[in-house]
Design an enzyme around this catalytic site. Structure first.
Site, PDB file in Angstrom:
ATOM      1  N   GLY A   1      10.055  -7.261  11.991  1.00  0.00           N
ATOM      2  CA  GLY A   1      10.926  -8.330  11.370  1.00  0.00           C
ATOM      3  C   GLY A   1      10.588  -9.742  11.482  1.00  0.00           C
TER       4      GLY A   1
ATOM      5  N   LYS B   1       1.085  -1.280   0.201  1.00  0.00           N
ATOM      6  CA  LYS B   1       0.033   0.020   0.174  1.00  0.00           C
ATOM      7  C   LYS B   1       0.913   1.154  -0.089  1.00  0.00           C
ATOM      8  CE  LYS B   1      -1.762  -1.619   3.800  1.00  0.00           C
ATOM      9  NZ  LYS B   1      -1.253  -3.036   3.948  1.00  0.00           N
ATOM     10  N   GLY B   2       1.995   1.201   0.986  1.00  0.00           N
ATOM     11  CA  GLY B   2       2.831   2.211   1.002  1.00  0.00           C
ATOM     12  C   GLY B   2       3.426   2.692  -0.360  1.00  0.00           C
TER      13      GLY B   2
ATOM     14  N   VAL C   1       5.507  -4.183 -10.714  1.00  0.00           N
ATOM     15  CA  VAL C   1       6.694  -5.176 -10.788  1.00  0.00           C
ATOM     16  C   VAL C   1       7.971  -4.729 -10.027  1.00  0.00           C
ATOM     17  CG1 VAL C   1       5.625  -5.745 -13.353  1.00  0.00           C
ATOM     18  CG2 VAL C   1       7.346  -3.735 -12.931  1.00  0.00           C
TER      19      VAL C   1
ATOM     20  N   GLY D   1       3.427  -0.677   8.824  1.00  0.00           N
ATOM     21  CA  GLY D   1       4.787  -0.589   8.299  1.00  0.00           C
ATOM     22  C   GLY D   1       4.725  -0.369   6.887  1.00  0.00           C
ATOM     23  N   HIS D   2       4.665   0.920   6.323  1.00  0.00           N
ATOM     24  CA  HIS D   2       4.587   1.044   4.819  1.00  0.00           C
ATOM     25  C   HIS D   2       6.050   1.601   4.324  1.00  0.00           C
ATOM     26  CE1 HIS D   2      -0.083   1.653   5.796  1.00  0.00           C
ATOM     27  NE2 HIS D   2       0.269   0.730   5.993  1.00  0.00           N
TER      28      HIS D   2
ATOM     29  N   GLN E   1      -2.988  -2.152   7.289  1.00  0.00           N
ATOM     30  CA  GLN E   1      -3.435  -3.532   7.649  1.00  0.00           C
ATOM     31  C   GLN E   1      -3.963  -4.019   6.177  1.00  0.00           C
ATOM     32  OE1 GLN E   1      -4.125  -1.504  10.588  1.00  0.00           O
ATOM     33  NE2 GLN E   1      -1.976  -1.665  10.797  1.00  0.00           N
TER      34      GLN E   1
HETATM   35  P1  GDP Z   1       2.498  -2.210   3.313  1.00  0.00           P
HETATM   36  O1  GDP Z   1       2.445  -2.309   4.393  1.00  0.00           O
HETATM   37  O2  GDP Z   1       1.191  -2.725   2.470  1.00  0.00           O
HETATM   38  O3  GDP Z   1       2.739  -0.815   2.663  1.00  0.00           O
HETATM   39  O4  GDP Z   1       3.688  -2.974   2.601  1.00  0.00           O
HETATM   40  P2  GDP Z   1       5.064  -3.297   3.357  1.00  0.00           P
HETATM   41  O5  GDP Z   1       6.013  -2.068   2.924  1.00  0.00           O
HETATM   42  O6  GDP Z   1       5.095  -3.633   4.568  1.00  0.00           O
HETATM   43  O7  GDP Z   1       5.680  -4.363   2.248  1.00  0.00           O
HETATM   44  C1  GDP Z   1       5.927  -4.432   0.928  1.00  0.00           C
HETATM   45  C2  GDP Z   1       7.143  -4.652   0.387  1.00  0.00           C
HETATM   46  O8  GDP Z   1       7.187  -4.771  -0.661  1.00  0.00           O
HETATM   47  C3  GDP Z   1       8.136  -3.398   0.598  1.00  0.00           C
HETATM   48  O9  GDP Z   1       9.452  -3.782   1.030  1.00  0.00           O
HETATM   49  C4  GDP Z   1       8.070  -2.629  -0.805  1.00  0.00           C
HETATM   50  O10 GDP Z   1       9.388  -1.740  -0.973  1.00  0.00           O
HETATM   51  C5  GDP Z   1       8.287  -3.913  -1.364  1.00  0.00           C
HETATM   52  N1  GDP Z   1       7.433  -3.847  -2.875  1.00  0.00           N
HETATM   53  C6  GDP Z   1       6.225  -3.039  -3.102  1.00  0.00           C
HETATM   54  N2  GDP Z   1       5.903  -3.110  -4.485  1.00  0.00           N
HETATM   55  C7  GDP Z   1       6.938  -4.497  -5.055  1.00  0.00           C
HETATM   56  C8  GDP Z   1       6.814  -5.146  -6.275  1.00  0.00           C
HETATM   57  O11 GDP Z   1       5.785  -4.862  -7.147  1.00  0.00           O
HETATM   58  N3  GDP Z   1       7.695  -5.854  -6.326  1.00  0.00           N
HETATM   59  C9  GDP Z   1       8.603  -6.267  -5.364  1.00  0.00           C
HETATM   60  N4  GDP Z   1       9.552  -7.124  -5.400  1.00  0.00           N
HETATM   61  N5  GDP Z   1       8.652  -5.662  -4.021  1.00  0.00           N
HETATM   62  C10 GDP Z   1       7.789  -4.592  -3.914  1.00  0.00           C
HETATM   63  P1  IMO Z   2       0.373  -2.857   7.083  1.00  0.00           P
HETATM   64  O1  IMO Z   2      -0.520  -1.670   7.290  1.00  0.00           O
HETATM   65  C1  IMO Z   2       0.558  -7.231   8.534  1.00  0.00           C
HETATM   66  C2  IMO Z   2      -1.407  -8.115  12.337  1.00  0.00           C
HETATM   67  C3  IMO Z   2      -0.531  -8.684  13.420  1.00  0.00           C
HETATM   68  C4  IMO Z   2      -1.332  -9.376  14.092  1.00  0.00           C
HETATM   69  C5  IMO Z   2      -2.638  -8.844  13.997  1.00  0.00           C
HETATM   70  C6  IMO Z   2      -2.985  -7.927  15.431  1.00  0.00           C
HETATM   71  O2  IMO Z   2       1.892  -2.695   7.143  1.00  0.00           O
HETATM   72  O3  IMO Z   2       0.027  -3.715   6.296  1.00  0.00           O
HETATM   73  P2  IMO Z   2      -2.127  -5.715  16.234  1.00  0.00           P
HETATM   74  O4  IMO Z   2      -0.619  -5.419  16.589  1.00  0.00           O
HETATM   75  O5  IMO Z   2      -2.825  -4.840  15.110  1.00  0.00           O
HETATM   76  O6  IMO Z   2      -3.008  -5.826  17.352  1.00  0.00           O
HETATM   77  O7  IMO Z   2      -1.937  -7.325  15.579  1.00  0.00           O
HETATM   78  O8  IMO Z   2      -2.672  -7.937  12.736  1.00  0.00           O
HETATM   79  N1  IMO Z   2      -0.992  -6.806  11.616  1.00  0.00           N
HETATM   80  C7  IMO Z   2      -0.502  -6.591  10.371  1.00  0.00           C
HETATM   81  N2  IMO Z   2      -0.175  -7.809   9.547  1.00  0.00           N
HETATM   82  N3  IMO Z   2       0.395  -5.846   7.938  1.00  0.00           N
HETATM   83  C8  IMO Z   2       0.263  -4.660   9.003  1.00  0.00           C
HETATM   84  O9  IMO Z   2       0.148  -3.553   8.703  1.00  0.00           O
HETATM   85  C9  IMO Z   2      -0.333  -5.365  10.263  1.00  0.00           C
HETATM   86  N4  IMO Z   2      -0.746  -4.619  11.229  1.00  0.00           N
HETATM   87  C10 IMO Z   2      -1.144  -5.445  12.253  1.00  0.00           C
HETATM   88  O10 IMO Z   2       0.728  -9.420  12.971  1.00  0.00           O
HETATM   89  O11 IMO Z   2      -1.467 -10.855  13.167  1.00  0.00           O
HETATM   90 MG    MG Z   3       3.430  -3.351   6.182  1.00  0.00          MG
END
Ligand code: GDP
Ligand code: IMO
Ligand code: MG
Length: 446
Positions: free
Chosen positions: A315, A16-17, A427, A40-41, A237
């Site tokens: 992590g 999403k980020g 991609v 974590g975006h 989420q």
């Molecule tokens: P969010 O919580 O939905 O914002 O997603 P996160 O940031 O937690 O995890 C998405 C991960 O995928 C991040 O490390 C991004 O940099 C990476 N990412 C985003 N789009 C792509 C993609 O199309 N391909 C790959 N390989 N990585 C991507």
């Molecule tokens: P983003 O925005 C993935 C999960 C936790 C746990 C459940 C409840 O980066 O996509 P909490 O701390 O919210 O009470 O935990 O929700 N969880 C996520 N999983 N991405 C997230 O956020 C999450 N935020 C919470 O791992 O299973």
């Molecule tokens: Mg995330």
């Protein structure tokens, strides 16, 4: 009235980020509406990697006013750390040459925090861990950020809101009242009580720094919508972690679904023009709870390692599996999606064949929807369709025709199975590693 909600269509971490940052360039306001620093975006700009937990991921664009909406729970300490890190980290790469005034901190000066958002305190984090311990084998696997306990206080009408927090006398009175009760709870769990004076002193200092950013944000959002500005609502989420519509009790304590944008910012349902659902080309989940297509084999491990599927916030290794089209269809309906944003198509390259779940079987019966009871959902067996895989480096693709035909067929299959067109394909993590398939679906056609 071009408004857009971006939601996670699976269990979070769908990228999403990245999307919010990419579309943030076209936005006037970017507004987070739910959750806290459990999110974590990640945003990649050139060589720089930004990890946003509370600050809306659109903040890097000079045109954007970033708002933390009333539906959020905000950890002041976490927010200030993130704030300082972002200021220190901000670089001026070729794709981002926006002006930056060190003295006035013009960009982050445009950050606004709703006076109605709730504050997360250390006792919430303590209680999060104690509650998890008490759940034993049924623990949720929370992020330990105190999110659940902070929302519990909100629902119990006991929480401290940002508007009170930044007024020293109001804060003192409320904290006294709340801490007396919280300390009784902590003692019940066998934990040491929290000292009022040290908590008040530490958090008063945070409040003083945050005070200039706190205001009534609802009229700002409403006025922007009424003036026809581009307002992007950033989901956190994922829909399957929604408190009501997700896999309860293995959910978060807020409403990540598109409807949450109304609850958490002060707009009404008819103010939303389009909703994009971000989903990976496969599926992941962090923490406990049912996940029918989870792979416990080498393929699951390969996706985790190759896709670097480790949580941005904690992590932790993410559980990995094939795409679940039944769960995705559920999500499409919950959010009335205008379009799908399919991410990480590049990671799935290299398989001769790939699988997608098109239905479930439970107790010898077919099921074509996500059952509400988590223990029933945990028992379903996915019914798979096997599709041709693809190979090669997809990260250079900039239009659909650049993709291998099997990857295009996979996207078509997703659209057909869900009844929702693919609007964007990602991609790679960088801004330009993006294919805008249907720009007309992004801002409601405006
Ligand atoms: P969010 O919580 O939905 O914002 O997603 P996160 O940031 O937690 O995890 C998405 C991960 O995928 C991040 O490390 C991004 O940099 C990476 N990412 C985003 N789009 C792509 C993609 O199309 N391909 C790959 N390989 N990585 C991507
Ligand atoms: P983003 O925005 C993935 C999960 C936790 C746990 C459940 C409840 O980066 O996509 P909490 O701390 O919210 O009470 O935990 O929700 N969880 C996520 N999983 N991405 C997230 O956020 C999450 N935020 C919470 O791992 O299973
Ligand atoms: Mg995330």
């Amino acid at each position: 009235m071009p408004t857009l909600v971006i939601i996670g269509a699976q269990w979070g971490d769908e990228a999403k980020g990245k999307l919010v940052d990419v579309l943030g360039e076209q936005s006037d306001l970017v507004v987070r509406y739910s959750g806290g620093n459990n999110a974590g975006h990640t945003v990649i700009v050139g060589d720089e990697e930004y990890k946003f937990h509370l600050i809306p991921a659109g903040i890097l664009h000079p045109n954007v006013t970033a708002i933390l909406g009333s539906g959020m729970v905000v950890c002041p300490k976490g927010l200030l750390e993130e704030f300082d890190r972002t200021v220190a980290q901000r670089t001026f790469g070729p794709t981002d040459n926006s002006p930056w005034d060190e003295k006035t901190q013009r960009k982050l000066g445009e950050l606004k925090i709703s006076s109605a958002a709730h504050v997360v305190f250390p006792y919430h984090r303590m209680l999060d861990n104690l509650e998890e311990e008490a759940r034993g084998a049924n623990k949720i696997g929370t992020t330990s950020r105190g999110i659940g306990p902070a929302y519990q206080d909100k629902v119990a009408r006991f929480g401290i809101r940002m508007g009170e927090f930044v007024r020293p006398e109001a804060f003192r009175t409320r904290l006294k009242e709340v801490l007396t009760y919280k300390n009784r709870l902590l003692e019940m769990f066998g934990s040491s009580p929290v000292d009022f004076t040290s908590l008040y002193d530490e958090y008063s200092a945070y409040a003083e720094r945050l005070a200039p950013f706190v205001c009534d944000t609802e009229p700002i959002v409403q006025d922007a919508v009424a003036a026809g500005k581009r307002v992007l609502f950033e989901g956190a989420q994922g829909a399957l972690l929604d408190l009501d519509s997700g896999t309860y009790p293995y959910v978060t304590s807020s409403h990540p679904v598109a409807g949450g944008a109304c609850l958490g910012t002060g707009i009404g349902p008819r103010d939303i023009d389009s909703v994009l659902g971000v989903c990976k080309a496969y599926a992941t989940r962090v923490g406990s709870g049912p996940f029918p297509t989870e792979l416990h084999d080498d393929i699951g491990e390969w996706i985790r390692q190759h896709g670097k599927e480790f949580g941005t916030t904690t992590g932790r290794g993410r559980r990995c599996g094939w795409l679940d089209l039944v769960a995705l269809r559920h999500s499409c309906r919950l959010n009335s999606l205008s379009g799908l944003v399919v991410t990480r198509l590049d990671i799935l390259a290299g398989f001769d064949t790939v699988k997608v779940a098109t239905g479930y079987r439970v107790g010898g019966e077919s099921l074509n929807y996500v059952p509400a009871e988590a223990d029933v959902f945990a028992q379903v067996e996915p019914v798979y369709e096997t599709l041709p895989g693809w190979s090669g480096n997809l990260r250079t693709a900039r239009k659909l025709e650049d993709l291998p035909s099997e990857a295009r067929a996979y996207l078509d299959y997703m659209a057909e199975a869900t009844g929702v067109p693919v609007a964007v394909v990602s991609v790679g993590p960088a801004r330009d590693e993006t294919i805008m398939v249907r720009p007309d679906l992004i801002w409601g056609g405006t």
